[in-house]
Design a protein around this motif. Sequence first.
Motif, PDB file in Angstrom:
ATOM      1  N   LEU A 318       0.824  -1.216   0.000  1.00  0.00           N
ATOM      2  CA  LEU A 318       0.000   0.000   0.000  1.00  0.00           C
ATOM      3  C   LEU A 318       0.852   1.259   0.000  1.00  0.00           C
ATOM      4  CD1 LEU A 318      -3.100  -0.591   2.311  1.00  0.00           C
ATOM      5  CD2 LEU A 318      -3.011  -0.382  -0.161  1.00  0.00           C
ATOM      6  N   LEU A 351      -7.470  -1.141  -6.484  1.00  0.00           N
ATOM      7  CA  LEU A 351      -6.985  -0.376  -5.324  1.00  0.00           C
ATOM      8  C   LEU A 351      -6.541   1.025  -5.746  1.00  0.00           C
ATOM      9  CD1 LEU A 351      -5.023  -3.143  -3.384  1.00  0.00           C
ATOM     10  CD2 LEU A 351      -7.257  -2.170  -2.833  1.00  0.00           C
ATOM     11  N   LEU A 355      -8.089   4.530  -4.322  1.00  0.00           N
ATOM     12  CA  LEU A 355      -7.292   5.646  -3.806  1.00  0.00           C
ATOM     13  C   LEU A 355      -7.549   6.914  -4.610  1.00  0.00           C
ATOM     14  CD1 LEU A 355      -5.073   6.815  -1.996  1.00  0.00           C
ATOM     15  CD2 LEU A 355      -3.391   5.899  -3.628  1.00  0.00           C
ATOM     16  N   VAL A 374      -0.490   5.582   5.697  1.00  0.00           N
ATOM     17  CA  VAL A 374      -0.545   4.124   5.566  1.00  0.00           C
ATOM     18  C   VAL A 374       0.188   3.529   6.763  1.00  0.00           C
ATOM     19  CG1 VAL A 374       0.174   2.111   4.223  1.00  0.00           C
ATOM     20  CG2 VAL A 374      -0.684   4.146   3.052  1.00  0.00           C
ATOM     21  N   LEU A 383      -5.389   2.564   5.608  1.00  0.00           N
ATOM     22  CA  LEU A 383      -5.122   3.698   4.728  1.00  0.00           C
ATOM     23  C   LEU A 383      -6.085   4.813   5.096  1.00  0.00           C
ATOM     24  CD1 LEU A 383      -4.035   5.188   2.190  1.00  0.00           C
ATOM     25  CD2 LEU A 383      -5.737   3.917   0.856  1.00  0.00           C
TER      26      LEU A 383
END
Length: 459
Positions: A318, A351, A355, A374, A383
């Motif tokens: 991440l 993902l 975001l 993160v 997150l």
Amino acid sequence: MKTPLGHSLRSRLAVYAAIVMLLLNVVVSAFVVWGVRNQAVIVHGHQTSGKALFVLLLIKRDRLGATLPSNGLDGIQVLDPAGRPISSTPNLAGQPRQTDLVPRGSMASDVAEEICDLPAFPGTCKTVAGLIAYQPEGDYRILAFSPAVPWYASPRLLVFQACVTTLLVALSYFGVSHIVAKTLAPVSAITRRLADITASGGGAMRLPVTQHDDEIRDLAVTGNHMLDRLETAMRQQDLAMERQRRFATDASHDLRSPITAMRTQVEDALLHPEDADWPETGREVLTSLDRLQAIVGDLLTLSKLDAGAPSSRESVDLGELVAAETARPRAKRVITSLRPGVVVSGDPLQLVRLLTNLLDNAERHAERQILVTVRRQDGEAVLEVLDDGAGIAPEHREMVFQRFTRLDASRSRDAGGTGLGLPIAREIAHAHGGSLTIEDSVAGARFVLRLSALSEPWE
């Protein structure tokens, strides 16, 4: 379904019980008749011997004649020590010795047997009693004949057995019928209630539960659990249908808005083509097309997520994903706090889309900057996207995840949004087994994504 034995379980069980009782009584009655007859044969043999005792006295007193009275017997025959008939009742006069039956023991002893097809009584069976008289010149044998005891012992015994059997069969039938009716009464109540539920369409009706802890109670409890699940499923289906109708309405409205804008712009330009600024008109139409394309793209993404379309899964860091995405220039300043090694299993493209939607939403509402964090917490990858804008009231935090929902206070600042970014982000989180929520913050809106984290390399 109809059967040869009846229309209901109650009548069938009652008939089965009556048949079983009848068969049981036949077997028991056979044993009873057999035992009673054996005793009757013994008693009848003694009675036959008793009626022939007067012949024994005649022999002892040396007054035996050639002819004897029957004394209620079918016949009497006396044999001398050599075994020759020397005296008898008139019906046996001149007849040979009828049987070789030999009495047992002393003078008072006798023996009785049933013998069939005697020379003097062909085709019939007789009870034959034998007596022995001891004399100085030898032993005399006395044979007395009387009718044999019938197989049923006595007509009164047959009548008694028939009456007892009839009574027990009747008691079995009506007793089992009553017990089964009482036992199945709760089942009948359940059947009627199910019919009412079917006719009324369900509602909040439930099956009656008996007080006894038995199989019928288990059936009613299980049925109520099934009705609870059906009612829940129906409510969820109704909610889903309502959500689909609302979604279709909102989608058609949002799709119609850019189309209407483009049509208005082109029609205005065509009304006065010589005065129209065609390059400006083209740019305005292109802006509306961009909005239309964004809405259609978001709708397609949502339809794939709703259908549960399979996506490729791989290990995704991440921190690296956020670093790559926030490196692109944005209108608002983005500050990151990224812990390395926070790895999840997921689809990198989805993902990234999640975001990007969060960053776009934060950028539209932030005053100056956006903070992206993160970290690993309690075995989860966390997150956070926090803006320094006006924030979202607690009562509106779930509303913003509804499709085509934009709060009135932010419509002027969020005119370029489709109203699908945050719903798409939450659907992606759910597809990855995680959650996306809005949590408390000192200022601005704090979006928190939680996913299951993979083990760190050194763990």
